[in-house]
Scaffold this active site. Structure first.
Site, mmCIF file in Angstrom:
data_model
loop_
_atom_site.group_PDB
_atom_site.id
_atom_site.type_symbol
_atom_site.label_atom_id
_atom_site.label_comp_id
_atom_site.label_asym_id
_atom_site.label_seq_id
_atom_site.Cartn_x
_atom_site.Cartn_y
_atom_site.Cartn_z
ATOM 1 N N HIS A 1 0.822 -1.218 0.000
ATOM 2 C CA HIS A 1 0.000 0.000 0.000
ATOM 3 C C HIS A 1 0.856 1.268 0.000
ATOM 4 O O HIS A 1 0.493 2.271 0.609
ATOM 5 C CB HIS A 1 -0.966 -0.005 1.191
ATOM 6 C CG HIS A 1 -2.004 -1.068 1.083
ATOM 7 N ND1 HIS A 1 -2.708 -1.562 2.167
ATOM 8 C CD2 HIS A 1 -2.481 -1.750 0.017
ATOM 9 C CE1 HIS A 1 -3.541 -2.500 1.763
ATOM 10 N NE2 HIS A 1 -3.420 -2.634 0.461
ATOM 11 N N ASP B 1 0.035 1.063 -9.487
ATOM 12 C CA ASP B 1 -1.341 0.611 -9.251
ATOM 13 C C ASP B 1 -2.188 1.870 -9.184
ATOM 14 O O ASP B 1 -2.142 2.603 -8.190
ATOM 15 C CB ASP B 1 -1.389 -0.181 -7.931
ATOM 16 C CG ASP B 1 -2.775 -0.761 -7.643
ATOM 17 O OD1 ASP B 1 -3.748 -0.345 -8.293
ATOM 18 O OD2 ASP B 1 -2.863 -1.625 -6.743
ATOM 19 N N HIS C 1 -12.966 -1.779 -3.636
ATOM 20 C CA HIS C 1 -13.217 -3.079 -3.014
ATOM 21 C C HIS C 1 -14.718 -3.135 -2.821
ATOM 22 O O HIS C 1 -15.258 -2.704 -1.808
ATOM 23 C CB HIS C 1 -12.455 -3.201 -1.689
ATOM 24 C CG HIS C 1 -10.969 -3.164 -1.878
ATOM 25 N ND1 HIS C 1 -10.086 -2.945 -0.865
ATOM 26 C CD2 HIS C 1 -10.203 -3.321 -2.989
ATOM 27 C CE1 HIS C 1 -8.840 -2.958 -1.346
ATOM 28 N NE2 HIS C 1 -8.896 -3.188 -2.629
ATOM 29 N N GLU D 1 -5.427 -10.015 -9.879
ATOM 30 C CA GLU D 1 -4.206 -9.273 -9.546
ATOM 31 C C GLU D 1 -3.190 -10.071 -8.726
ATOM 32 O O GLU D 1 -2.895 -9.725 -7.585
ATOM 33 C CB GLU D 1 -4.556 -7.981 -8.813
ATOM 34 C CG GLU D 1 -5.522 -8.129 -7.642
ATOM 35 C CD GLU D 1 -5.715 -6.805 -6.892
ATOM 36 O OE1 GLU D 1 -4.693 -6.166 -6.560
ATOM 37 O OE2 GLU D 1 -6.867 -6.442 -6.631
ATOM 38 N N TYR E 1 6.499 -10.440 -4.445
ATOM 39 C CA TYR E 1 7.236 -9.313 -3.864
ATOM 40 C C TYR E 1 8.459 -9.827 -3.112
ATOM 41 O O TYR E 1 8.327 -10.692 -2.249
ATOM 42 C CB TYR E 1 6.322 -8.534 -2.904
ATOM 43 C CG TYR E 1 4.971 -8.239 -3.518
ATOM 44 C CD1 TYR E 1 4.776 -7.084 -4.273
ATOM 45 C CD2 TYR E 1 3.908 -9.149 -3.400
ATOM 46 C CE1 TYR E 1 3.548 -6.826 -4.888
ATOM 47 C CE2 TYR E 1 2.683 -8.906 -4.011
ATOM 48 C CZ TYR E 1 2.511 -7.748 -4.748
ATOM 49 O OH TYR E 1 1.299 -7.511 -5.356
HETATM 50 N N1 GLY Z 1 -5.587 -0.713 -5.503
HETATM 51 C C1 GLY Z 1 -6.123 -1.512 -4.505
HETATM 52 C C2 GLY Z 1 -6.165 -2.923 -4.899
HETATM 53 O O1 GLY Z 1 -5.539 -3.314 -5.855
HETATM 54 O O2 GLY Z 1 -6.871 -3.702 -4.323
HETATM 55 MN MN MN Z 2 -7.322 -4.291 -6.702
HETATM 56 MN MN MN Z 3 -5.033 -2.046 -7.472
#
Ligand code: GLY
Ligand code: MN
Ligand code: MN
Length: 437
Positions: free
Chosen positions: A239, A256, A357, A380, A384
């Site tokens: 984040h 992102d 979300h 997604e 990492y």
């Molecule tokens: N950008 C927030 C997520 O990918 O969940």
């Molecule tokens: Mn997302």
């Molecule tokens: Mn995202």
């Protein structure tokens, strides 16, 4: 979104609620940023979903089957002086003519109307906990009725959270919603393309962020969440949003960033080398994630469970990391012991819609939900490897890769709303820095 769409939504919700019920939903509250400066106002998604009404200080009330009118909207009155300072207001008269309310009243009239309306119903649909001040008011209306119950005043028997029905409706996107989500996705794709073409070593991460803001605002959109522009070690912070590091030659960059267009979000991630050339290690990890992305995407089909795309991604990541030597052992046991979580610690997606979300249950009665046409989600997967990762040779450090697309479940499979944004590493390499000077 046209008024018919909002009418359809209210009708559907009222059908689910049935007669003898009342739904009460307050607008989002304005929030102070500092002293007398506010954050930009954003209407509550549920409220907007049912009304298309974007102002604060409003309450929507739905009473299915009420002969005098089922849809009541309480809102701010017109006020010439206040409108001079703070902008125009719809006002109760226009709430009827432009927003389809059966009746609309000044917001101050809530205290007079609500106890009466609630007193005639058996079931109150209201979601507790979101606005504690408003919760207190709802409770006070009901307790006031209770104190009069000996005088024959009726009180409702049941309190039901409004979330349950409303969020189930929001989970299935209508044709109108899908059209808007496509536009949101298209703007995000264009913004990623723009940022890629400007990218070069020496820029600061916030300069990449600026390209997104430019593209979003050019199309009447805005960020749907704080953009994550993480280069080098920052690509491994899930984040990250400080976006203040200078990007160096040889860094990988994880971006992102998505937008909100007409209340619908896109959510897109691409990862690429700042200088336009993947190192062998960066490319190896990229390909593991790309395999996982493809496997997950192939599992987004109606009839599969919510968890299947994630399970497919987990298998691909585990196999890939084993192939390049970052995991050792049998794939089945690496999956069983969740060894992959050292590198892939989040799930493969979430519902997407008015909220990034988005709402909707992921499980029903302890079983993963089955994917159905009209549901929208992200895919997604990521890997990492932050600096200092124990047991991982240094040449793998500072590599964080996520590939994120927005996907609609269709009748015969899926439709990737962000498909026009390349994922192929060779194609990405050719795009990086194409417009940089
Ligand atoms: N950008 C927030 C997520 O990918 O969940
Ligand atoms: Mn997302
Ligand atoms: Mn995202």
């Amino acid at each position: 979104m046209n008024t018919e769409e909002f009418l359809r939504r209210r009708r559907q919700l009222m059908r689910m609620m049935g007669k003898g019920a009342i739904a009460i939903l307050p607008a989002a509250q304005p929030r102070l940023r500092s002293r007398d400066i506010l954050y930009p106002y954003r209407q509550d998604s549920d409220f907007y979903y049912l009304t298309g009404f974007a102002e604060p200080d409003a309450v929507v009330v739905l009473v299915p089957g009420r002969p005098e009118g089922e849809y009541l909207l309480f809102c701010r009155e017109r006020d010439r002086e206040k409108e001079t300072w703070d902008g125009t207001r719809v006002g109760p008269e226009n709430a009827v003519t432009h927003y389809g309310a059966d009746a609309a009243y000044p917001i101050g009239a809530v205290e007079e109307w609500l106890p009466k309306l609630v007193g005639r119903c058996d079931r109150v649909f209201y979601t507790m906990g979101a606005q504690p001040d408003f919760d207190q008011r709802v409770i006070s209306w009901v307790s006031r009725l209770r104190t009069h119950s000996r005088a024959g005043v009726h009180t409702p028997d049941e309190f039901i959270s409004l979330d349950h029905f409303l969020h189930d409706l929001r989970l299935y996107k209508s044709r109108e919603e899908i059209g808007t989500m496509r536009r949101s996705a298209r703007i995000a794709v264009q913004a990623h393309r723009r940022a890629m073409s400007m990218c070069r070593p020496g820029l600061f991460e916030y300069q990449i962020e600026a390209e997104f803001i430019h593209e979003f605002r050019t199309h009447g959109a805005q960020p749907s969440y704080l953009p994550i522009v993480g280069s080098g070690p920052n690509s491994c912070i899930l984040h990250y949003h400080e976006n203040n590091r200078r990007m160096e030659d040889g860094d990988l960059l994880l971006v992102d960033a998505g937008c909100e267009f007409d209340y619908y979000a896109s959510d897109v991630t691409r990862t690429y080398p700042v200088n336009g050339r993947f190192t062998p290690e960066q490319r190896a990890i990229y390909e593991v994630v790309l395999d996982a992305h493809e496997a997950a995407l192939a599992a987004v089909v109606p009839g599969n469970s919510w968890s299947e795309p994630h399970e497919a991604a987990v298998r691909a990541v585990t196999k890939g990391l084993k192939r390049i030597g970052l995991l050792e052992g049998a794939v089945a046991s690496l999956i069983r012991t969740r060894a992959y979580q050292k590198f892939f610690m989040h799930r493969t997606g979430h519902w997407l819609g008015m909220d990034v979300h988005d709402v909707g249950d992921y499980k029903i009665a302890d079983q993963w939900r089955i994917l159905e046409p009209g549901m929208a989600l992200t895919v997604e997967p990521g890997v990492y490897i932050p600096p200092g990762s124990r047991g991982v040779p240094k040449r793998w450090w500072n590599i964080g890769v996520r590939i994120e697309d927005d996907v609609l479940v269709t009748r015969d499979g899926s439709d990737v709303l962000t498909r026009d944004l390349p994922r192929d590493p060779d194609v990405l390499e050719a795009m990086i820095g194409a417009s940089a000077q």
